[in-house]
Design a protein around this motif. Structure first.
Motif, PDB file in Angstrom:
ATOM      1  N   LEU A  45       4.967   7.875  -1.006  1.00  0.00           N
ATOM      2  CA  LEU A  45       3.582   7.787  -1.486  1.00  0.00           C
ATOM      3  C   LEU A  45       3.188   9.076  -2.217  1.00  0.00           C
ATOM      4  O   LEU A  45       2.554   9.023  -3.283  1.00  0.00           O
ATOM      5  CB  LEU A  45       2.639   7.512  -0.314  1.00  0.00           C
ATOM      6  CG  LEU A  45       1.179   7.244  -0.646  1.00  0.00           C
ATOM      7  CD1 LEU A  45       1.034   6.025  -1.539  1.00  0.00           C
ATOM      8  CD2 LEU A  45       0.388   7.051   0.644  1.00  0.00           C
TER       9      LEU A  45
ATOM     10  N   TYR B 231       4.672   8.967  -5.659  1.00  0.00           N
ATOM     11  CA  TYR B 231       3.869   8.130  -6.563  1.00  0.00           C
ATOM     12  C   TYR B 231       2.626   8.887  -7.031  1.00  0.00           C
ATOM     13  O   TYR B 231       2.277   8.855  -8.209  1.00  0.00           O
ATOM     14  CB  TYR B 231       3.452   6.823  -5.881  1.00  0.00           C
ATOM     15  CG  TYR B 231       4.428   5.695  -6.080  1.00  0.00           C
ATOM     16  CD1 TYR B 231       4.376   4.883  -7.210  1.00  0.00           C
ATOM     17  CD2 TYR B 231       5.406   5.429  -5.134  1.00  0.00           C
ATOM     18  CE1 TYR B 231       5.268   3.843  -7.390  1.00  0.00           C
ATOM     19  CE2 TYR B 231       6.304   4.393  -5.303  1.00  0.00           C
ATOM     20  CZ  TYR B 231       6.232   3.604  -6.439  1.00  0.00           C
ATOM     21  OH  TYR B 231       7.119   2.574  -6.621  1.00  0.00           O
ATOM     22  N   ASP B 232       1.948   9.531  -6.106  1.00  0.00           N
ATOM     23  CA  ASP B 232       0.728  10.269  -6.453  1.00  0.00           C
ATOM     24  C   ASP B 232       1.024  11.368  -7.475  1.00  0.00           C
ATOM     25  O   ASP B 232       0.267  11.556  -8.435  1.00  0.00           O
ATOM     26  CB  ASP B 232       0.084  10.865  -5.206  1.00  0.00           C
ATOM     27  CG  ASP B 232      -0.544   9.805  -4.313  1.00  0.00           C
ATOM     28  OD1 ASP B 232      -0.706   8.647  -4.757  1.00  0.00           O
ATOM     29  OD2 ASP B 232      -0.862  10.139  -3.150  1.00  0.00           O
TER      30      ASP B 232
ATOM     31  N   LEU C  47       2.457   1.522 -12.356  1.00  0.00           N
ATOM     32  CA  LEU C  47       2.769   2.098 -11.049  1.00  0.00           C
ATOM     33  C   LEU C  47       1.709   1.849  -9.977  1.00  0.00           C
ATOM     34  O   LEU C  47       2.031   1.861  -8.786  1.00  0.00           O
ATOM     35  CB  LEU C  47       2.995   3.610 -11.185  1.00  0.00           C
ATOM     36  CG  LEU C  47       4.165   4.039 -12.058  1.00  0.00           C
ATOM     37  CD1 LEU C  47       4.295   5.545 -12.053  1.00  0.00           C
ATOM     38  CD2 LEU C  47       5.451   3.370 -11.613  1.00  0.00           C
ATOM     39  N   THR C  48       0.464   1.649 -10.361  1.00  0.00           N
ATOM     40  CA  THR C  48      -0.609   1.509  -9.358  1.00  0.00           C
ATOM     41  C   THR C  48      -0.356   0.361  -8.379  1.00  0.00           C
ATOM     42  O   THR C  48      -0.537   0.553  -7.170  1.00  0.00           O
ATOM     43  CB  THR C  48      -1.979   1.382 -10.051  1.00  0.00           C
ATOM     44  OG1 THR C  48      -2.205   2.580 -10.809  1.00  0.00           O
ATOM     45  CG2 THR C  48      -3.091   1.220  -9.039  1.00  0.00           C
TER      46      THR C  48
ATOM     47  N   ARG D  63       2.320   1.588  -6.002  1.00  0.00           N
ATOM     48  CA  ARG D  63       1.783   2.623  -5.134  1.00  0.00           C
ATOM     49  C   ARG D  63       0.921   2.014  -4.041  1.00  0.00           C
ATOM     50  O   ARG D  63       0.992   2.424  -2.882  1.00  0.00           O
ATOM     51  CB  ARG D  63       0.955   3.623  -5.956  1.00  0.00           C
ATOM     52  CG  ARG D  63       0.477   4.786  -5.109  1.00  0.00           C
ATOM     53  CD  ARG D  63      -0.968   5.138  -5.427  1.00  0.00           C
ATOM     54  NE  ARG D  63      -1.429   6.135  -4.499  1.00  0.00           N
ATOM     55  CZ  ARG D  63      -2.141   5.836  -3.396  1.00  0.00           C
ATOM     56  NH1 ARG D  63      -2.461   4.610  -3.102  1.00  0.00           N
ATOM     57  NH2 ARG D  63      -2.519   6.790  -2.583  1.00  0.00           N
ATOM     58  N   ARG D  64       0.111   1.027  -4.404  1.00  0.00           N
ATOM     59  CA  ARG D  64      -0.742   0.354  -3.429  1.00  0.00           C
ATOM     60  C   ARG D  64       0.110  -0.296  -2.335  1.00  0.00           C
ATOM     61  O   ARG D  64      -0.218  -0.229  -1.149  1.00  0.00           O
ATOM     62  CB  ARG D  64      -1.587  -0.701  -4.146  1.00  0.00           C
ATOM     63  CG  ARG D  64      -2.941  -0.867  -3.561  1.00  0.00           C
ATOM     64  CD  ARG D  64      -3.817  -1.836  -4.340  1.00  0.00           C
ATOM     65  NE  ARG D  64      -4.033  -1.343  -5.694  1.00  0.00           N
ATOM     66  CZ  ARG D  64      -4.001  -2.093  -6.792  1.00  0.00           C
ATOM     67  NH1 ARG D  64      -3.789  -3.379  -6.723  1.00  0.00           N
ATOM     68  NH2 ARG D  64      -4.205  -1.566  -7.970  1.00  0.00           N
TER      69      ARG D  64
ATOM     70  N   PRO E  24      -6.498   4.391  -5.756  1.00  0.00           N
ATOM     71  CA  PRO E  24      -5.487   5.258  -6.358  1.00  0.00           C
ATOM     72  C   PRO E  24      -5.865   6.706  -6.119  1.00  0.00           C
ATOM     73  O   PRO E  24      -7.018   6.998  -5.792  1.00  0.00           O
ATOM     74  CB  PRO E  24      -5.546   4.896  -7.850  1.00  0.00           C
ATOM     75  CG  PRO E  24      -6.867   4.258  -8.049  1.00  0.00           C
ATOM     76  CD  PRO E  24      -7.279   3.672  -6.730  1.00  0.00           C
TER      77      PRO E  24
ATOM     78  N   GLU F 194      12.505   5.315  -4.106  1.00  0.00           N
ATOM     79  CA  GLU F 194      12.301   4.010  -3.450  1.00  0.00           C
ATOM     80  C   GLU F 194      13.568   3.595  -2.702  1.00  0.00           C
ATOM     81  O   GLU F 194      13.495   3.127  -1.564  1.00  0.00           O
ATOM     82  CB  GLU F 194      11.938   2.927  -4.478  1.00  0.00           C
ATOM     83  CG  GLU F 194      10.512   2.941  -4.943  1.00  0.00           C
ATOM     84  CD  GLU F 194       9.550   2.238  -3.979  1.00  0.00           C
ATOM     85  OE1 GLU F 194       9.941   1.849  -2.858  1.00  0.00           O
ATOM     86  OE2 GLU F 194       8.378   2.089  -4.369  1.00  0.00           O
TER      87      GLU F 194
ATOM     88  N   HIS G  79      10.983  -2.784  -5.500  1.00  0.00           N
ATOM     89  CA  HIS G  79      10.294  -1.775  -6.310  1.00  0.00           C
ATOM     90  C   HIS G  79      11.296  -1.006  -7.174  1.00  0.00           C
ATOM     91  O   HIS G  79      11.029  -0.745  -8.357  1.00  0.00           O
ATOM     92  CB  HIS G  79       9.538  -0.790  -5.421  1.00  0.00           C
ATOM     93  CG  HIS G  79       8.342  -1.362  -4.751  1.00  0.00           C
ATOM     94  ND1 HIS G  79       7.572  -0.629  -3.883  1.00  0.00           N
ATOM     95  CD2 HIS G  79       7.767  -2.592  -4.802  1.00  0.00           C
ATOM     96  CE1 HIS G  79       6.582  -1.381  -3.433  1.00  0.00           C
ATOM     97  NE2 HIS G  79       6.690  -2.574  -3.973  1.00  0.00           N
TER      98      HIS G  79
END
Length: 182
Positions: free
Chosen positions: A64, A67-68, A81-82, A85-86, A108, A140, A172
């Motif tokens: 996570l 991703y951020d 990507l959102t 990420r979710r 996000p 991932e 993913h």
């Protein structure tokens, strides 16, 4: 009272006194109770499961954070990507156990959220968007492999959750690399 009555009374009294004395000897203040083998085994299993859950949550949180960092460095990738990420945020939340808080899956990362809880060390992000997707796919796969490896030691209910999260991670990784070419 007759002699027989006195003897019966005396015998009853002596018997009651002996019972009280005997009870007094055995009801001394108990010392610390030694746990049984079953209790020790249950404690060992609980500790092992807690450690497994912590490793699983840590793997998902690390992903996570990746991703951020990528979203912060490459805002143009947000539409792609959102949703992933979710999903990762939801997995981290599901894998957690009471008190393991993760930012809501629907939100996000924002400047306020990232500054409120700074990570110990910033995640380095490649400047090339294509390379960053390859790196994110590798992250991932790493998380998916960690969840798959944890299956053997997990209790059945948690193993099912880990298997689902591992499969989602593999999907993913595909979407980040091969899925983009299709």
């Amino acid at each position: 009272m007759t002699t027989t009555g006195r003897r019966a009374l005396l015998t009853a009294g002596v018997s009651a006194a002996a019972t009280a004395a005997l009870a007094g000897c055995t009801s001394a203040a108990p010392g610390p109770r030694k746990p049984s083998a079953a209790e020790l085994e249950a404690e060992r299993v609980a500790r092992a499961e807690a450690a497994l859950r912590l490793r699983s949550v840590t793997a998902s949180r690390t992903l996570l954070e990746r991703y951020d960092a990528v979203l912060a460095a490459h805002p143009a990738l947000a539409p792609r990507l959102t949703p992933l990420r979710r999903s990762v945020a939801a997995h981290a939340q599901a894998l957690g156990e009471g008190g393991t808080a993760v930012r809501p899956a629907t939100a996000p990362p924002t400047a306020a959220a990232t500054s409120a809880a700074p990570s110990p060390s910033p995640v380095p992000v490649t400047a090339d968007p294509r390379a960053v997707l390859v790196e994110l796919a590798a992250a991932e796969r790493t998380a998916s492999d960690a969840h798959t490896a944890a299956l053997l030691a997990a209790p059945p209910e948690y193993a099912r959750l880990l298997a689902s999260v591992a499969a989602a991670g593999a999907a993913h990784a595909y979407l980040l690399t091969e899925g983009a070419r299709a």
